[in-house]
Enzyme design. Structure first.
Site, PDB file in Angstrom:
ATOM      1  CG  HIS A 160     -54.031  32.900  19.739  1.00  0.00           C
ATOM      2  ND1 HIS A 160     -53.666  33.188  18.440  1.00  0.00           N
ATOM      3  CD2 HIS A 160     -54.211  34.095  20.346  1.00  0.00           C
ATOM      4  CE1 HIS A 160     -53.637  34.490  18.253  1.00  0.00           C
ATOM      5  NE2 HIS A 160     -53.959  35.074  19.396  1.00  0.00           N
ATOM      6  CD  GLU A 180     -55.611  40.531  22.334  1.00  0.00           C
ATOM      7  OE1 GLU A 180     -55.118  40.908  23.418  1.00  0.00           O
ATOM      8  OE2 GLU A 180     -54.950  40.018  21.415  1.00  0.00           O
TER       9      GLU A 180
END
Length: 230
Positions: free
Chosen positions: A9, A84
């Protein structure tokens, strides 16, 4: 076999403030990250992507949003296994503060021994297992749906991508801290029945070379090095 583009990202508000975001709510791309997301869409504009899969966290979804807006034929698929690492009690704390914790040195030197503290803390072994399982399963599904020359994309997080790369290279998890992937960078892996190939690592430049092209039969490595025909 298909080619996987692993995108980290764009820079987030947690990145720019030096905080370990984990699964914290409300973490989004900062201004630079938004520009990186737009740039990513431009870099990918000439590539025939077959699928986009993402971590469910906002910063990943925001990173692929310009790409999806420009490519209405693509729909976003999400997989929590690409989210994550769950850092437990470390979540939301500053990296400068965490670097003074005794566990920090183990994270650096022996990640396979680390389970993050707190009821929601995850081990780095489990993080690696779920991430690798996810991309390998998706890769097989993409091949069934779109064929062996398909090109597809995953948007995820730094530690997730590093773990997937370590697996592709046959590295022990304890060596994954030697791998670096910058925000909005692209890492490319092609899985084959023989072995995975790491085609590019943490790239922030042009991506035109991933347009499908004829390849020699078989999956043997080229003796003497690649000829530039993938």
């Amino acid at each position: 076999m298909p080619t996987l583009l692993l995108v980290r990202h764009g820079r987030s508000t947690a990145n720019s403030s030096g905080v370990l975001a984990g699964w914290s709510p409300g973490v989004s791309l900062d201004e630079q990250g938004e520009q990186q997301a737009k740039g990513l869409a431009e870099r990918l504009s000439g590539l025939p992507l077959s699928a986009v899969v993402s971590s469910p966290l906002d910063r990943c979804r925001q990173t692929v949003a310009p790409l999806l807006a420009a490519r209405p034929e693509l729909s976003l698929r999400m997989d929590e296994r690409l989210g994550e690492c769950r850092y437990g009690d470390w979540t939301g704390r500053s990296l400068a503060e965490l670097s003074k914790e005794p566990l920090w040195s183990t994270v650096q030197a022996q990640p396979s021994a680390v389970t993050f503290p707190g009821p929601d803390g995850e081990s780095l072994r489990e993080m690696s297992r779920r991430a690798v399982e996810s991309v390998r399963e998706w890769d097989a599904e993409i091949e069934r749906e779109h064929g062996a020359e398909a090109l597809w994309l995953v948007c995820s997080h730094g530690d997730i991508i590093k773990a997937i790369v370590a697996d592709a290279l046959g590295l022990h998890l304890d060596l994954f801290q030697r791998i670096s992937v910058e925000p909005a960078s692209v890492t490319a892996i092609r899985y084959t029945p023989v072995r995975p190939y790491l085609l590019r690592l943490g790239d922030t430049g042009e991506l035109a070379g991933f347009a499908p092209r004829p390849r020699p039969e078989g999956d043997d490595a080229v003796v003497g090095g690649s000829t530039g025909t993938r």
